[in-house]
Write an enzyme that holds these catalytic residues in place. Structure first.
Site, PDB file in Angstrom:
ATOM      1  CG  LEU A 129       7.463  -0.221   6.839  1.00  0.00           C
ATOM      2  CD1 LEU A 129       6.105   0.361   7.116  1.00  0.00           C
ATOM      3  CD2 LEU A 129       7.377  -1.692   6.558  1.00  0.00           C
TER       4      LEU A 129
ATOM      5  CB  VAL B 229       0.164   5.743   3.262  1.00  0.00           C
ATOM      6  CG1 VAL B 229       0.601   6.430   4.547  1.00  0.00           C
ATOM      7  CG2 VAL B 229      -0.717   6.673   2.432  1.00  0.00           C
ATOM      8  CB  CYS B 230       2.243   0.915   4.393  1.00  0.00           C
ATOM      9  SG  CYS B 230       0.528   0.963   4.885  1.00  0.00           S
ATOM     10  CB  THR B 231       5.389   1.923   0.177  1.00  0.00           C
ATOM     11  OG1 THR B 231       4.575   0.785  -0.094  1.00  0.00           O
ATOM     12  CG2 THR B 231       6.699   1.807  -0.578  1.00  0.00           C
TER      13      THR B 231
ATOM     14  CB  THR C 261      -0.931   0.016   1.229  1.00  0.00           C
ATOM     15  OG1 THR C 261      -0.142  -0.207   2.383  1.00  0.00           O
ATOM     16  CG2 THR C 261      -2.017  -1.027   1.118  1.00  0.00           C
TER      17      THR C 261
END
Ligand code: BEZ
Length: 212
Positions: free
Chosen positions: A49, A44-46, A42
């Protein structure tokens, strides 16, 4: 019942991108940042992290270990990590828990059914070396977190523990800090704060940041 500040962070054993993790043993004497995100692959998560990976030295300088979580499998995490490394120009250098059975998500109340019935929201917990929960934040899935703010809170908590000070609103490292109201003895104040302090009010006493 939901976790609250001051509670002991629940221990668990779970698979991760770096093998099986027993949480308390993995933390050892370090501070910890445990954070969940809705799902692998996804956008935003990328970015989150990637940011966390790039802040590796900042976390290490503060004695903090980061660990992420999503409700996907180890295989999925491994494929996604390759994408994160490539797109965010970094190397993911911390484990991502593979909480496909939602064991940890439930333990930490990371699924908020009225937001999404099955996926985790963006929860984040700061845990101190005594395994106590010191910060809990919950962001919506659509808003990426500010990891500079996470580092700022860690700095504030570590100053509180080492120097009996609190930090004012919008405080940044190097700004004046606030002497905790419980410290009243003048001799103790002189010893703890040799640079002196300014009493704006008896309850509002400012002093230069003691570890600078
Ligand atoms: C995500 O990237 O995780 C995301 C983006 C928009 C809505 C929900 C999640």
């Amino acid at each position: 019942m939901a976790l609250r500040l001051g509670d002991i962070a629940p221990d668990f054993e779970q698979d991760s991108s770096e093998g099986r993790i027993r949480f308390h043993a993995w933390l050892g004497d370090s501070w910890g940042v445990l954070f969940s995100h809705p799902a692998d692959y996804t956008p935003v998560c990328t970015t989150e992290l990637g940011l966390t990976a790039r802040l590796k030295d900042e976390f290490a300088r503060r004695g903090v270990k980061a660990i992420a979580l999503s409700v996907d499998t180890v295989d999925s995490h491994r494929g996604w990590i390759a994408d994160i490394n490539e797109t965010q120009s970094t190397e993911v250098n911390f484990p991502i828990l593979a909480d496909a059975d939602r064991k940890v998500s439930q333990l930490y109340d990371m699924i908020h059914p009225n937001a999404n019935e099955t996926l985790t929201v963006r929860s984040l917990f700061i845990i101190d070396p005594n395994k106590k929960v010191r910060l809990i934040i919950t962001y919506p899935a659509s808003t990426g977190r500010n990891f500079n703010e996470v580092l700022r809170v860690i700095d504030s908590l570590q100053l509180t523990d080492s120097h009996s000070v609190a930090t004012p609103g919008n405080w940044q490292d190097g700004d004046d800090v606030v002497i905790v109201p419980s410290l009243k003895d003048e001799a103790v104040l002189r010893e703890k704060f040799p640079k002196g302090y300014q009493a704006v009010r008896p309850y509002l006493r400012l002093t230069p940041q003691p570890n600078k």
